[in-house]
Design a protein around this motif. Structure first.
Motif, PDB file in Angstrom:
ATOM      1  N   LYS A  31      35.260 -30.267-117.110  1.00 55.67           N
ATOM      2  CA  LYS A  31      33.924 -30.628-116.655  1.00 55.67           C
ATOM      3  C   LYS A  31      33.799 -30.416-115.146  1.00 55.67           C
ATOM      4  O   LYS A  31      32.814 -29.862-114.668  1.00 55.67           O
ATOM      5  N   SER A  32      34.799 -30.807-114.413  1.00 52.22           N
ATOM      6  CA  SER A  32      34.801 -30.647-112.957  1.00 52.22           C
ATOM      7  C   SER A  32      34.807 -29.172-112.569  1.00 52.22           C
ATOM      8  O   SER A  32      34.061 -28.746-111.683  1.00 52.22           O
ATOM      9  N   ARG A  33      35.642 -28.390-113.251  1.00 50.68           N
ATOM     10  CA  ARG A  33      35.698 -26.948-112.958  1.00 50.68           C
ATOM     11  C   ARG A  33      34.374 -26.274-113.289  1.00 50.68           C
ATOM     12  O   ARG A  33      33.910 -25.411-112.543  1.00 50.68           O
ATOM     13  N   THR A  34      33.756 -26.693-114.390  1.00 53.21           N
ATOM     14  CA  THR A  34      32.468 -26.122-114.774  1.00 53.21           C
ATOM     15  C   THR A  34      31.401 -26.449-113.736  1.00 53.21           C
ATOM     16  O   THR A  34      30.630 -25.581-113.332  1.00 53.21           O
ATOM     17  N   LYS A  35      31.356 -27.703-113.282  1.00 51.01           N
ATOM     18  CA  LYS A  35      30.401 -28.084-112.240  1.00 51.01           C
ATOM     19  C   LYS A  35      30.610 -27.254-110.977  1.00 51.01           C
ATOM     20  O   LYS A  35      29.659 -26.794-110.359  1.00 51.01           O
ATOM     21  N   ASN A  36      31.877 -27.071-110.588  1.00 53.85           N
ATOM     22  CA  ASN A  36      32.171 -26.292-109.392  1.00 53.85           C
ATOM     23  C   ASN A  36      31.746 -24.838-109.550  1.00 53.85           C
ATOM     24  O   ASN A  36      31.223 -24.230-108.606  1.00 53.85           O
ATOM     25  N   LYS A  37      31.964 -24.260-110.725  1.00 57.24           N
ATOM     26  CA  LYS A  37      31.556 -22.874-110.969  1.00 57.24           C
ATOM     27  C   LYS A  37      30.037 -22.733-110.901  1.00 57.24           C
ATOM     28  O   LYS A  37      29.517 -21.767-110.351  1.00 57.24           O
ATOM     29  N   ILE A  38      29.322 -23.702-111.467  1.00 52.33           N
ATOM     30  CA  ILE A  38      27.860 -23.667-111.421  1.00 52.33           C
ATOM     31  C   ILE A  38      27.379 -23.749-109.981  1.00 52.33           C
ATOM     32  O   ILE A  38      26.465 -23.027-109.579  1.00 52.33           O
ATOM     33  N   LYS A  39      28.002 -24.600-109.187  1.00 50.79           N
ATOM     34  CA  LYS A  39      27.637 -24.695-107.773  1.00 50.79           C
ATOM     35  C   LYS A  39      27.932 -23.390-107.048  1.00 50.79           C
ATOM     36  O   LYS A  39      27.143 -22.954-106.200  1.00 50.79           O
ATOM     37  N   ASP A  40      29.061 -22.734-107.377  1.00 54.03           N
ATOM     38  CA  ASP A  40      29.386 -21.440-106.775  1.00 54.03           C
ATOM     39  C   ASP A  40      28.335 -20.389-107.114  1.00 54.03           C
ATOM     40  O   ASP A  40      27.901 -19.620-106.247  1.00 54.03           O
TER      41      ASP A  40
END
Length: 105
Positions: A31-40
């Motif tokens: 979930k954290s990695r997905t959020k970070n990718k979306i922000k990127d």
């Protein structure tokens, strides 16, 4: 109460523990990695559109006689909405800016 047969057994407790441990390790991390990718991706899009605003685009010429003849040869009439959309797109294409109305939708 409906019983699954695993509620009070050791296998059910171990199974639940394993799932909870996996979720703790992988689920939150995913979930954290997905959020970070979306922000990127959002950051990249913002930078891309900022760069596009700085550069002049290609200015298309107004419709020629041949273009109007081609459009007149179509057997179906455009609806008022289609006519309005076509006019808006053509106006944007005839501007030199790369950030016209069509880009901002």
């Amino acid at each position: 109460m409906l019983s699954t047969g695993y509620q009070n057994t050791r296998a059910g407790i171990v199974g639940n523990h394993v799932y909870t441990s996996w979720e703790r390790v992988h689920g939150r991390n995913l979930k954290s990695r997905t959020k970070n990718k979306i922000k990127d991706i959002a950051r990249d899009l913002i930078l891309l559109y900022a760069k596009r605003r700085e550069v002049d685009g290609y200015r298309y010429s107004p419709d020629s006689y041949l273009q109007r003849e081609l459009e007149a040869s179509f057997i179906y009439e455009d609806t008022p909405d289609q006519l309005a959309a076509t006019r808006a797109v053509k106006e944007d294409m005839e501007e030199a800016s790369s950030h016209g109305q069509a880009d901002m939708r």
